[in-house]
Design a protein around this motif. Structure first.
Motif, PDB file in Angstrom:
ATOM      1  N   THR A 393       0.864  -1.190   0.000  1.00 17.22           N
ATOM      2  CA  THR A 393       0.000   0.000   0.000  1.00 17.22           C
ATOM      3  C   THR A 393       0.895   1.233   0.000  1.00 17.22           C
ATOM      4  OG1 THR A 393      -0.120   0.013   2.425  1.00 17.22           O
ATOM      5  CG2 THR A 393      -1.858  -1.176   1.266  1.00 17.22           C
ATOM      6  N   GLY A 394       0.340   2.373  -0.434  1.00 20.37           N
ATOM      7  CA  GLY A 394       1.108   3.609  -0.449  1.00 20.37           C
ATOM      8  C   GLY A 394       1.218   4.176  -1.853  1.00 20.37           C
ATOM      9  N   SER A 395       1.232   5.503  -1.938  1.00 23.06           N
ATOM     10  CA  SER A 395       1.223   6.170  -3.246  1.00 23.06           C
ATOM     11  C   SER A 395       2.584   6.172  -3.925  1.00 23.06           C
ATOM     12  CB  SER A 395       0.760   7.628  -3.080  1.00 23.06           C
ATOM     13  OG  SER A 395      -0.499   7.690  -2.462  1.00 23.06           O
ATOM     14  N   LYS A 396       3.685   6.137  -3.145  1.00 28.17           N
ATOM     15  CA  LYS A 396       5.012   6.278  -3.730  1.00 28.17           C
ATOM     16  C   LYS A 396       5.912   5.149  -3.222  1.00 28.17           C
ATOM     17  CE  LYS A 396       4.524  11.281  -3.982  1.00 28.17           C
ATOM     18  NZ  LYS A 396       4.427  11.322  -5.453  1.00 28.17           N
ATOM     19  N   GLN A 397       6.845   4.728  -4.108  1.00 29.63           N
ATOM     20  CA  GLN A 397       7.719   3.608  -3.783  1.00 29.63           C
ATOM     21  C   GLN A 397       9.155   3.940  -4.196  1.00 29.63           C
ATOM     22  OE1 GLN A 397       5.783   1.063  -2.609  1.00 29.63           O
ATOM     23  NE2 GLN A 397       3.904   2.121  -3.237  1.00 29.63           N
ATOM     24  N   ARG A 398      10.115   3.357  -3.476  1.00 27.48           N
ATOM     25  CA  ARG A 398      11.495   3.332  -3.927  1.00 27.48           C
ATOM     26  C   ARG A 398      12.296   2.401  -3.021  1.00 27.48           C
ATOM     27  NH1 ARG A 398      13.537   8.950  -4.708  1.00 27.48           N
ATOM     28  NH2 ARG A 398      15.243   7.801  -5.684  1.00 27.48           N
ATOM     29  N   TRP A 399      13.624   2.317  -3.260  1.00 27.97           N
ATOM     30  CA  TRP A 399      14.507   1.447  -2.480  1.00 27.97           C
ATOM     31  C   TRP A 399      15.444   2.315  -1.653  1.00 27.97           C
ATOM     32  CZ3 TRP A 399      13.961  -3.882  -2.786  1.00 27.97           C
ATOM     33  CH2 TRP A 399      13.052  -4.323  -3.748  1.00 27.97           C
ATOM     34  N   VAL A 400      15.891   1.760  -0.538  1.00 27.56           N
ATOM     35  CA  VAL A 400      16.759   2.483   0.389  1.00 27.56           C
ATOM     36  C   VAL A 400      17.919   1.565   0.764  1.00 27.56           C
ATOM     37  CG1 VAL A 400      16.935   3.700   2.598  1.00 27.56           C
ATOM     38  CG2 VAL A 400      14.770   3.713   1.334  1.00 27.56           C
ATOM     39  N   ILE A 401      19.143   2.103   0.699  1.00 27.87           N
ATOM     40  CA  ILE A 401      20.322   1.379   1.185  1.00 27.87           C
ATOM     41  C   ILE A 401      20.883   2.146   2.374  1.00 27.87           C
ATOM     42  CG2 ILE A 401      22.636   0.528   0.654  1.00 27.87           C
ATOM     43  CD1 ILE A 401      21.789   0.367  -2.277  1.00 27.87           C
ATOM     44  N   THR A 402      21.047   1.429   3.513  1.00 25.03           N
ATOM     45  CA  THR A 402      21.578   2.048   4.725  1.00 25.03           C
ATOM     46  C   THR A 402      22.805   1.280   5.207  1.00 25.03           C
ATOM     47  OG1 THR A 402      20.375   0.735   6.365  1.00 25.03           O
ATOM     48  CG2 THR A 402      19.215   2.609   5.395  1.00 25.03           C
ATOM     49  N   ASP A 403      23.548   1.913   6.146  1.00 26.99           N
ATOM     50  CA  ASP A 403      24.586   1.163   6.846  1.00 26.99           C
ATOM     51  C   ASP A 403      23.923   0.420   8.003  1.00 26.99           C
ATOM     52  OD1 ASP A 403      24.139   3.001   8.897  1.00 26.99           O
ATOM     53  OD2 ASP A 403      26.003   4.090   8.562  1.00 26.99           O
ATOM     54  N   ASP A 404      24.731  -0.224   8.857  1.00 26.26           N
ATOM     55  CA  ASP A 404      24.141  -1.029   9.934  1.00 26.26           C
ATOM     56  C   ASP A 404      23.642  -0.179  11.097  1.00 26.26           C
ATOM     57  OD1 ASP A 404      26.576  -0.249  10.869  1.00 26.26           O
ATOM     58  OD2 ASP A 404      27.310  -2.263  11.357  1.00 26.26           O
ATOM     59  N   GLN A 405      23.791   1.163  10.992  1.00 30.26           N
ATOM     60  CA  GLN A 405      23.216   2.078  11.968  1.00 30.26           C
ATOM     61  C   GLN A 405      21.994   2.790  11.403  1.00 30.26           C
ATOM     62  OE1 GLN A 405      24.523   2.244  15.171  1.00 30.26           O
ATOM     63  NE2 GLN A 405      25.700   0.515  14.346  1.00 30.26           N
ATOM     64  N   ASN A 406      21.521   2.303  10.228  1.00 32.54           N
ATOM     65  CA  ASN A 406      20.327   2.848   9.558  1.00 32.54           C
ATOM     66  C   ASN A 406      20.532   4.246   8.995  1.00 32.54           C
ATOM     67  OD1 ASN A 406      18.909   0.498   9.956  1.00 32.54           O
ATOM     68  ND2 ASN A 406      17.837   1.219  11.780  1.00 32.54           N
ATOM     69  N   ASN A 407      21.784   4.646   8.793  1.00 35.79           N
ATOM     70  CA  ASN A 407      22.047   5.893   8.078  1.00 35.79           C
ATOM     71  C   ASN A 407      21.872   5.640   6.579  1.00 35.79           C
ATOM     72  OD1 ASN A 407      22.967   7.545  10.382  1.00 35.79           O
ATOM     73  ND2 ASN A 407      24.625   6.030  10.468  1.00 35.79           N
ATOM     74  N   ILE A 408      21.161   6.530   5.913  1.00 29.47           N
ATOM     75  CA  ILE A 408      20.826   6.344   4.499  1.00 29.47           C
ATOM     76  C   ILE A 408      22.050   6.633   3.636  1.00 29.47           C
ATOM     77  CG2 ILE A 408      19.359   7.104   2.590  1.00 29.47           C
ATOM     78  CD1 ILE A 408      17.244   7.865   4.712  1.00 29.47           C
ATOM     79  N   LEU A 409      22.448   5.631   2.799  1.00 27.36           N
ATOM     80  CA  LEU A 409      23.589   5.763   1.903  1.00 27.36           C
ATOM     81  C   LEU A 409      23.158   6.049   0.467  1.00 27.36           C
ATOM     82  CD1 LEU A 409      25.687   2.721   3.211  1.00 27.36           C
ATOM     83  CD2 LEU A 409      25.799   5.104   3.969  1.00 27.36           C
ATOM     84  N   GLY A 410      22.002   5.511   0.073  1.00 26.69           N
ATOM     85  CA  GLY A 410      21.538   5.700  -1.299  1.00 26.69           C
ATOM     86  C   GLY A 410      20.069   5.369  -1.433  1.00 26.69           C
ATOM     87  N   LEU A 411      19.444   5.857  -2.526  1.00 30.09           N
ATOM     88  CA  LEU A 411      18.003   5.681  -2.763  1.00 30.09           C
ATOM     89  C   LEU A 411      17.758   5.249  -4.206  1.00 30.09           C
ATOM     90  CD1 LEU A 411      16.974   8.942  -0.921  1.00 30.09           C
ATOM     91  CD2 LEU A 411      16.378   6.641  -0.138  1.00 30.09           C
ATOM     92  N   PRO A 412      18.213   4.040  -4.594  1.00 21.63           N
ATOM     93  CA  PRO A 412      17.970   3.581  -5.968  1.00 21.63           C
ATOM     94  C   PRO A 412      16.467   3.433  -6.210  1.00 21.63           C
ATOM     95  CG  PRO A 412      18.908   1.828  -4.612  1.00 21.63           C
ATOM     96  CD  PRO A 412      18.967   3.053  -3.798  1.00 21.63           C
TER      97      PRO A 412
END
Length: 579
Positions: A393-412
């Motif tokens: 569910t949800g209007s918008k989608q994408r992917w998220v890559i984080t380190d093991d502390q959940n800091n966002i590294l990239g958004l392919p």
């Protein structure tokens, strides 16, 4: 340090033993403490002296220059050292209190250390031998066995007494007797002296809760036996019987049926329906319904089922609500929105609860991995990732890559983009791959922020782990080695390297001191086994295998392993002790 000292002593004894075997062919004397008989013994700790008798020693094969008897507790701590059987049979075991003692016969040679009260048998150092042990069990008082109950009362203002309780005193011991009533925290509420007094207690007056009834036997001098104290605060000689439970129930709010309910928080009103109340056992002057969050904070007080079924749970956001029926008497305080159920003061009862789960968005479930790569300068991509979007569910989608502390590294933006990421370039560590679904207005969805910084409507899927391992220097086997520094060359031998998981362009061996300062860099096992460790003097060395890439700096004698900079890995170490 004590373990190391013991090791030095054992090594010294071993060296002396070897030296003696070279100088004499005499057989060494083997100490033998013989066999003791008698017991086991069981006493009751009641203030009357208790000695043991009938202990004998079979001295047929006893060998040793010095002899004594040893009494220990059940942890082998030495309590006493009676020198003879006569002295042993004069020991008052009653004075030791409840527990277990062990009696041994000990033979030893001059120079034995650690043989004194307060030390442990395991700490004896020197030539000695212990016989078998005889057990002395020191039991405490016996308060008998209670029968009757359990009892259940309704707290309604009418007196409630127990009856039919009996005490089996066939094994009862102790100078003084009483009954004790406690709450479920072992706090003493009353001390009726007899069964008749116990059966005259009005348990309704104690309010809702649980009481326990015990029989107590004790000796003069017991402290802590008074109302308001706790059973765990007793000090003295005493024993408690088994306990009888008295359950004091309060009002009855009936039983709710219906649900549980699950809604999706999406801006559309969501109500519950089909709730019923079984009031066949309902008691109490006043009634209402209560809606709380999952922390028991009161959100609303609809007076009827119709009012409950008119509540819009979508407006409460994501979380859980609980619906209760409440019955109560006049004077109840804390019954208002914003308060907590635990703040109630007065006579009341709550029914069972019905759960309303308010779900947020669903980001689906991703499959694939986990992935493990070696950081070696060669690009490493993942593949085979899938997304199960059957409940998405949800209007918008994408992917998220984080380190093991959940800091966002990239958004392919797509799976294809995820599978084009070079994880080797991220260096050693761990990445997590997520799928995210969200609504307009979500903030902080960008590299450099943490997932915890996201603000708005969103949901994350499960994560897939990408582990980025560094180089592997293999595993060394052999040793540890111990040498005596005596001017004679000492080399190690039999060292092997398991290189089944070995990675890295360059290899060498490293010898350090115990502070990781580099002493030498033999290039091969043959070179390692050619090193004369005697020449290094007294101390400790460590042998390592190293693997590394071009550009490593600091790998030279005189430097410290902590100073290495570049791509490298060290194996486990092998210790060489130079005594």
């Amino acid at each position: 340090m004590s373990n190391l000292k013991s090791l030095w002593i054992l090594l010294g004894i071993a060296v002396l033993a070897v030296g003696c075997s070279n100088e004499s062919d005499d057989e060494p004397i083997v100490l033998d403490a013989g066999t003791i008989s008698g017991g086991p013994f069981t006493i009751t700790v009641d203030g009357t002296p208790d000695m043991i008798t009938g202990v004998t020693l079979d001295a047929t094969n006893v060998v040793g220059s010095n002899r004594t008897y040893v009494i220990t507790d059940d942890s082998r701590n030495i309590l006493g050292l009676p020198p003879t059987l006569t002295a042993l049979e004069g020991v008052d075991f009653d004075a030791a209190g409840v527990g277990s003692c062990f009696i041994y016969h000990l033979v030893y040679e001059d120079g034995l250390t650690g043989l004194e009260p307060g030390t442990n048998l395991d700490n004896l150092v020197g030539e000695h031998d212990l016989s078998n042990a005889i057990t002395v069990t020191r039991n405490g008082l016996n308060a008998g066995v209670l029968s009757g109950g359990p009892f259940t009362f309704l707290v309604d203002g009418n007196p409630d007494m127990v009856s039919g309780i009996s005490l089996d005193d066939s094994e009862l011991t102790g100078s003084n007797q009483a009954y004790v009533i406690t709450d479920d925290g072992r706090n003493i509420l009353g001390i009726p002296p007899t069964l008749e007094a116990l059966e005259g207690v009005n348990f309704d007056g104690a309010g809702v809760g649980v009481c326990f009834i015990y029989h107590l036997t004790y000796e003069d001098g017991l402290t802590g036996l008074e109302a308001g104290m706790n059973l765990d605060g007793f000090s003295g000689a005493y024993a408690l019987s088994n306990r009888i439970t008295v359950t004091r129930n309060g009002l009855n709010a009936g039983t709710l049926s219906g649900g549980p309910f699950t809604i999706l928080v999406d801006g559309t009103p969501d109500m519950v329906s089909g709730i019923t109340l079984d009031d066949s056992e309902l008691t109490g002057s006043n009634q209402t319904y209560v809606i709380t969050d999952d922390q028991r904070n009161i959100l609303g007080l609809p007076p009827t089922i119709e009012a409950v079924e008119g509540v819009d749970f979508d407006g409460a956001g994501v979380g859980e609500c609980f619906i209760y029926h409440l019955t109560y008497e006049d004077g109840l305080s804390g019954l208002e929105a914003g308060m907590n159920l635990d703040d109630f003061s007065g006579a009341y009862a709550l029914s069972n609860r019905i759960t309303v789960t308010r779900n947020g968005l669903n980001a689906g479930t991703i499959g694939g991995g986990p992935y493990t790569i070696t950081v070696d300068g060669t690009p490493d991509m993942v593949s085979g990732i899938t997304l199960d979007d059957s409940e998405l569910t949800g209007s918008k989608q994408r992917w998220v890559i984080t380190d093991d502390q959940n800091n966002i590294l990239g958004l392919p933006p797509t799976i294809e983009a995820v599978e084009g990421v070079d994880f080797d370039a991220a260096g050693v560590g761990t990445c997590l791959i997520w799928h995210i679904t969200y609504e307009e207005g979500l903030v902080n969805l960008e590299a450099g922020y943490n997932v915890s910084d996201l603000d708005g409507f969103y949901a994350l899927s499960n994560s897939i782990t990408v582990t980025r391992n560094g180089l592997n220097a293999g595993t060394l086997s052999g040793g540890p080695f111990t040498f005596t520094v005596d001017g004679t060359p000492d080399m190690v031998s039999g060292i092997t390297l398991d290189d089944s998981g070995l990675t890295g362009t360059y290899q060498t061996y490293v010898i350090t001191d115990d502070s990781n300062n580099i002493l030498g860099l033999p290039p091969s096992l043959d070179a390692v086994e050619g090193v004369d460790f005697d020449a290094a003097g007294t101390g400790v060395c460590f042998i390592w295998h190293a693997t590394f890439e071009d550009g490593l700096i600091g790998l030279e004698a005189g430097k410290n392993v902590a100073d290495l900079e570049g791509f490298y890995a060290l194996s486990n170490s092998i210790m060489v002790t130079r005594n």
